[in-house]
Motif scaffolding. Structure first.
Motif, PDB file in Angstrom:
ATOM      1  N   LYS A   5       0.784  -1.129  -0.223  1.00  0.00           N
ATOM      2  CA  LYS A   5      -0.181  -0.019   0.398  1.00  0.00           C
ATOM      3  C   LYS A   5       0.758   1.383   0.232  1.00  0.00           C
ATOM      4  N   THR A   6       1.778   1.652   0.646  1.00  0.00           N
ATOM      5  CA  THR A   6       2.945   2.339   1.025  1.00  0.00           C
ATOM      6  C   THR A   6       4.165   1.656   0.390  1.00  0.00           C
ATOM      7  N   PRO A   7       4.933   2.271  -0.409  1.00  0.00           N
ATOM      8  CA  PRO A   7       5.426   1.716  -1.267  1.00  0.00           C
ATOM      9  C   PRO A   7       6.824   1.920  -0.497  1.00  0.00           C
ATOM     10  N   ILE A   8       7.815   0.635  -0.048  1.00  0.00           N
ATOM     11  CA  ILE A   8       8.689   0.082   0.710  1.00  0.00           C
ATOM     12  C   ILE A   8       9.678   1.260   0.770  1.00  0.00           C
ATOM     13  N   ALA A   9      10.050   1.781  -0.047  1.00  0.00           N
ATOM     14  CA  ALA A   9      11.443   2.430  -0.120  1.00  0.00           C
ATOM     15  C   ALA A   9      10.619   4.153   0.180  1.00  0.00           C
ATOM     16  N   PHE A  10       8.906   4.496   0.307  1.00  0.00           N
ATOM     17  CA  PHE A  10       8.728   5.868   0.756  1.00  0.00           C
ATOM     18  C   PHE A  10       9.045   5.871   1.524  1.00  0.00           C
ATOM     19  N   ASP A  11       9.441   7.623   2.173  1.00  0.00           N
ATOM     20  CA  ASP A  11       9.955   7.713   3.809  1.00  0.00           C
ATOM     21  C   ASP A  11       9.072   8.046   4.406  1.00  0.00           C
ATOM     22  N   TYR A  12       7.441   7.678   3.830  1.00  0.00           N
ATOM     23  CA  TYR A  12       6.704   8.351   5.264  1.00  0.00           C
ATOM     24  C   TYR A  12       5.188   7.389   5.506  1.00  0.00           C
ATOM     25  N   ASP A  13       4.531   7.080   6.156  1.00  0.00           N
ATOM     26  CA  ASP A  13       3.452   5.952   6.016  1.00  0.00           C
ATOM     27  C   ASP A  13       2.063   7.177   5.858  1.00  0.00           C
ATOM     28  N   LEU A  14       0.953   7.662   4.671  1.00  0.00           N
ATOM     29  CA  LEU A  14      -0.262   8.947   4.913  1.00  0.00           C
ATOM     30  C   LEU A  14      -1.240   7.672   4.809  1.00  0.00           C
ATOM     31  N   TRP A  15      -2.191   9.015   5.814  1.00  0.00           N
ATOM     32  CA  TRP A  15      -3.294   8.446   5.986  1.00  0.00           C
ATOM     33  C   TRP A  15      -4.668   9.299   6.103  1.00  0.00           C
ATOM     34  N   THR A  16      -5.927   9.219   6.533  1.00  0.00           N
ATOM     35  CA  THR A  16      -6.661  10.510   6.122  1.00  0.00           C
ATOM     36  C   THR A  16      -7.610   9.588   7.399  1.00  0.00           C
ATOM     37  N   THR A  17      -7.750  10.432   8.380  1.00  0.00           N
ATOM     38  CA  THR A  17      -8.564   9.773   9.973  1.00  0.00           C
ATOM     39  C   THR A  17     -10.309  10.293   9.906  1.00  0.00           C
ATOM     40  N   GLU A  18     -10.996   9.278  10.530  1.00  0.00           N
ATOM     41  CA  GLU A  18     -12.414   9.504  10.088  1.00  0.00           C
ATOM     42  C   GLU A  18     -13.366  10.695   9.810  1.00  0.00           C
ATOM     43  N   ASP A  19     -11.982  12.217  11.143  1.00  0.00           N
ATOM     44  CA  ASP A  19     -12.858  12.996  10.965  1.00  0.00           C
ATOM     45  C   ASP A  19     -12.245  13.531  10.169  1.00  0.00           C
ATOM     46  N   GLY A  20     -11.465  13.562   9.293  1.00  0.00           N
ATOM     47  CA  GLY A  20     -10.683  13.922   7.469  1.00  0.00           C
ATOM     48  C   GLY A  20      -9.409  15.058   7.976  1.00  0.00           C
ATOM     49  N   LYS A  21      -8.589  14.683   9.265  1.00  0.00           N
ATOM     50  CA  LYS A  21      -7.310  14.665   9.511  1.00  0.00           C
ATOM     51  C   LYS A  21      -6.542  14.750   8.539  1.00  0.00           C
ATOM     52  N   MET A  23      -2.895  12.651   8.257  1.00  0.00           N
ATOM     53  CA  MET A  23      -1.614  12.121   8.818  1.00  0.00           C
ATOM     54  C   MET A  23      -0.598  11.439   8.581  1.00  0.00           C
ATOM     55  N   VAL A  24       0.536  12.151   8.943  1.00  0.00           N
ATOM     56  CA  VAL A  24       2.065  11.404   8.342  1.00  0.00           C
ATOM     57  C   VAL A  24       2.945  10.205   9.168  1.00  0.00           C
ATOM     58  N   ARG A  25       3.497   9.676   8.672  1.00  0.00           N
ATOM     59  CA  ARG A  25       4.382   8.848   9.513  1.00  0.00           C
ATOM     60  C   ARG A  25       5.804   9.264   9.351  1.00  0.00           C
ATOM     61  N   VAL A  26       6.582   9.505   9.799  1.00  0.00           N
ATOM     62  CA  VAL A  26       7.821   9.127   8.901  1.00  0.00           C
ATOM     63  C   VAL A  26       8.580   7.617   9.432  1.00  0.00           C
ATOM     64  N   LYS A  27       8.928   6.947   8.545  1.00  0.00           N
ATOM     65  CA  LYS A  27       8.988   5.364   8.921  1.00  0.00           C
ATOM     66  C   LYS A  27      10.161   5.673   9.886  1.00  0.00           C
ATOM     67  N   ARG A  28      11.828   7.145   9.308  1.00  0.00           N
ATOM     68  CA  ARG A  28      12.496   6.487  10.460  1.00  0.00           C
ATOM     69  C   ARG A  28      12.691   6.326  11.759  1.00  0.00           C
ATOM     70  N   THR A  29      11.843   7.864  12.172  1.00  0.00           N
ATOM     71  CA  THR A  29      11.824   7.815  13.768  1.00  0.00           C
ATOM     72  C   THR A  29      10.141   7.658  14.272  1.00  0.00           C
ATOM     73  N   GLY A  30       9.654   7.079  13.262  1.00  0.00           N
ATOM     74  CA  GLY A  30       8.315   6.569  14.133  1.00  0.00           C
ATOM     75  C   GLY A  30       7.333   7.686  14.044  1.00  0.00           C
ATOM     76  N   GLU A  31       7.927   8.990  14.362  1.00  0.00           N
ATOM     77  CA  GLU A  31       6.987  10.369  14.245  1.00  0.00           C
ATOM     78  C   GLU A  31       5.499  10.576  13.322  1.00  0.00           C
ATOM     79  N   VAL A  32       4.968  10.960  14.177  1.00  0.00           N
ATOM     80  CA  VAL A  32       3.572  11.297  13.482  1.00  0.00           C
ATOM     81  C   VAL A  32       3.183  12.786  13.730  1.00  0.00           C
TER      82      VAL A  32
END
Length: 160
Positions: A5-21, A23-32
């Motif tokens: 769903k998110t390519p391994i080589a891509f640095d971020y996980d991307l998603w939208t919450t139910e309330d429309g926010k 969100m981005v998670r930096v894969k390397r640090t885990g920071e959301v």
């Protein structure tokens, strides 16, 4: 090959919450973090570009038929600090040694050409003139221009 769903080589996980926010998670640090929609669109576009590149020339098969992914670095953050050799972005696609050798040989060629031969060589290589245009420009006959060219070619072959 199943593309994640998110390519391994891509640095971020991307998603939208139910309330429309967004969100981005930096894969390397885990920071959301919550980001602006404009930033989310840019990151999604980059993710799609990377995902599409998996289906084109970024993958290839070796002799056993096993699929392998190219060494292209998609982010400077993804470069392993202990293994600089694997960093594809450091590799210059130009062969500087070949360019240097060619420049030195050309300098040597120019030094052994007569003045008229040098003028012809530079006019044809630098200015892009044809032999006829050179002859007209210098006010010489086409036969004389051919003789000059033959002399240049003979010296060129000795050096190159």
């Amino acid at each position: 090959m199943k593309i994640p769903k998110t390519p391994i080589a891509f640095d971020y996980d991307l998603w939208t919450t139910e309330d429309g926010k967004c969100m981005v998670r930096v894969k390397r640090t885990g920071e959301v973090s919550e980001v602006d929609r404009k930033v989310m669109r840019i990151l999604r576009a980059e993710e799609k570009r990377i995902r599409r590149s998996y289906g084109s020339d970024s993958t290839s098969e070796d002799e056993d038929g096993a699929e392998k992914i190219s060494d292209t670095v998609l982010s400077l953050d993804a470069i392993p600090e202990d293994d600089v050799k694997s960093a594809a972005w450091l590799a210059d696609s130009r062969d500087c040694m070949e360019e240097l050798i060619t420049a030195l040989k050309e300098k040597e060629l120019l030094s052994i050409l007569t003045e008229k031969q040098r003028e012809l060589y530079l006019a044809m290589t630098r200015e892009g003139l044809t032999l006829r245009e050179f002859a007209r420009k210098k006010g010489i006959g086409i036969r004389a221009a051919f003789d000059l060219k033959a002399a240049v070619q003979k010296k060129f072959q000795k050096i190159f």
